[in-house]
Write a protein that holds these residues in place. Structure first.
Motif, short mmCIF file in Angstrom:
data_model
loop_
_atom_site.label_atom_id
_atom_site.label_comp_id
_atom_site.label_asym_id
_atom_site.label_seq_id
_atom_site.Cartn_x
_atom_site.Cartn_y
_atom_site.Cartn_z
N GLN A 156 16.02 9.96 -6.76
CA GLN A 156 15.34 8.80 -7.35
C GLN A 156 15.99 7.48 -6.94
O GLN A 156 15.86 6.47 -7.65
CB GLN A 156 15.30 8.91 -8.87
CG GLN A 156 14.57 10.15 -9.36
CD GLN A 156 13.08 10.09 -9.10
OE1 GLN A 156 12.37 9.25 -9.66
NE2 GLN A 156 12.58 10.97 -8.24
N TYR A 180 9.54 12.06 -7.13
CA TYR A 180 8.87 10.80 -7.43
C TYR A 180 7.50 11.08 -8.03
O TYR A 180 6.85 12.09 -7.72
CB TYR A 180 8.67 9.97 -6.16
CG TYR A 180 9.92 9.37 -5.57
CD1 TYR A 180 10.56 8.30 -6.18
CD2 TYR A 180 10.45 9.85 -4.37
CE1 TYR A 180 11.69 7.72 -5.62
CE2 TYR A 180 11.59 9.29 -3.80
CZ TYR A 180 12.20 8.23 -4.44
OH TYR A 180 13.33 7.67 -3.89
N THR A 181 7.01 10.20 -8.88
CA THR A 181 5.65 10.32 -9.37
C THR A 181 4.69 9.60 -8.43
O THR A 181 5.12 8.75 -7.63
CB THR A 181 5.51 9.71 -10.78
OG1 THR A 181 5.84 8.30 -10.70
CG2 THR A 181 6.45 10.39 -11.76
N ASP A 183 2.69 7.33 -9.06
CA ASP A 183 2.61 5.89 -9.32
C ASP A 183 3.93 5.16 -9.13
O ASP A 183 4.07 3.99 -9.49
CB ASP A 183 2.05 5.62 -10.72
CG ASP A 183 2.91 6.21 -11.84
OD1 ASP A 183 3.92 6.88 -11.52
OD2 ASP A 183 2.57 6.00 -13.01
N THR A 184 4.93 5.84 -8.54
CA THR A 184 6.18 5.16 -8.19
C THR A 184 5.89 4.02 -7.21
O THR A 184 5.16 4.21 -6.24
CB THR A 184 7.17 6.15 -7.55
OG1 THR A 184 7.48 7.17 -8.48
CG2 THR A 184 8.45 5.44 -7.14
N THR A 203 1.71 2.32 -4.04
CA THR A 203 2.43 3.38 -4.76
C THR A 203 2.65 4.55 -3.82
O THR A 203 2.05 4.61 -2.73
CB THR A 203 1.64 3.86 -5.99
OG1 THR A 203 0.42 4.48 -5.54
CG2 THR A 203 1.33 2.72 -6.94
N GLY A 225 10.50 3.42 -4.29
CA GLY A 225 11.38 3.34 -5.44
C GLY A 225 11.09 2.16 -6.35
O GLY A 225 10.37 1.23 -5.98
N ASP A 226 11.67 2.20 -7.53
CA ASP A 226 11.40 1.17 -8.53
C ASP A 226 11.92 -0.21 -8.14
O ASP A 226 11.51 -1.22 -8.72
CB ASP A 226 12.02 1.58 -9.88
CG ASP A 226 11.27 2.75 -10.52
OD1 ASP A 226 10.06 2.87 -10.28
OD2 ASP A 226 11.91 3.52 -11.26
#
Length: 252
Positions: A156, A180-181, A183-184, A203, A225-226
């Motif tokens: 992550q 990862y999701t 919607d990441t 995304t 990534g975020d």
């Protein structure tokens, strides 16, 4: 002498001062024509022999270096970005070692730095990610099995994916499989720092759709990534008034 020089991500003014000086002094330039901005060649002197390595084999590149060395000429081997990342420089250096030809290496600004600048992005944000994974998908050139996209996705961390623009559906599948999701946050940066640079925030689940919609098929980096959106992150301790450092006492 052979100088391996990082050309930077694209814009000709993002080469280092030292790299530009080597280009100005070179008698022979061998440049990676598939990716290096040809405007950089304008720094060369009037009497300079220029070779495009996109049309050459390793053996042909070494032959040019050997010939220049025998004639007492200085060679610049101009690679895109910083050549320590996917630059195939070690195999050249090993042969030069065998032949007793001196060389050095001038670093450059990597495309992953250029991509961050395009997005005004910080890869390492407190409480979001303190690590950057640089990798690629396997294509015609394999990747070690222990370095799968899925295994990296499990961390992550922020991930920067090179050389994979034509495999984005598979990339998304593996990223999601690894952790990862869909919607990441993700981004695609095409030709970072070039005049025709393009950037798209999307995304993990819409990477392929975003690239297809905007006709992006190559010469792009994917950032996962975020940190791409960074809606919430902790303030840096370095400049926190309540945090003591070697140079400053806490004031709160």
């Amino acid at each position: 002498m052979v100088h391996f020089v990082g050309a930077g991500p694209g814009s000709p003014d993002l080469i280092t001062v030292r790299g530009k000086q080597y280009l100005e002094e070179a008698d022979v330039i061998i440049y990676a024509g598939s990716l290096v901005n040809p405007q950089l060649l304008e720094y060369s002197k009037d009497v300079c022999t220029i070779h495009n390595s996109a049309k050459m084999t390793l053996e042909e590149v070494i032959s040019v270096m050997e010939r220049a060395e025998a004639e007492g000429k200085m060679t610049v081997r101009l690679h895109t970005g910083d050549p320590c990342i996917y630059g195939a420089i070690r195999e050249q250096m090993d042969i030069l070692d065998e032949k007793g030809i001196m060389y050095d290496y001038c670093p450059g600004v990597s495309a992953f730095c250029g991509a961050a600048s395009a997005l005004n992005l910080e890869y390492t944000l407190p409480d979001i990610s303190q690590s950057v994974i640089i990798t690629r998908m396997e294509g015609r050139t394999p990747v070690p099995s222990k370095e799968s996209i899925q295994s990296f996705a499990a961390h992550q961390a922020t991930m920067v994916v090179f050389l994979s623009t034509g495999m984005l559906e598979e990339l998304s599948r593996r990223l999601i499989e690894g952790g990862y999701t869909a919607d990441t946050p993700a981004a695609i940066v095409y030709k970072a720092t070039w005049p025709d640079e393009k950037k798209f925030v999307c995304t993990v689940g819409t990477l392929a759709q975003t690239a297809a919609k905007n006709n992006i098929t190559k010469t792009a980096l994917m950032i996962i990534g975020d940190s791409v959106k960074a809606a919430h992150y902790d303030r840096s301790k370095l400049y926190d008034p309540g945090f003591t450092t070697e140079f400053r006492e806490a004031t709160e």
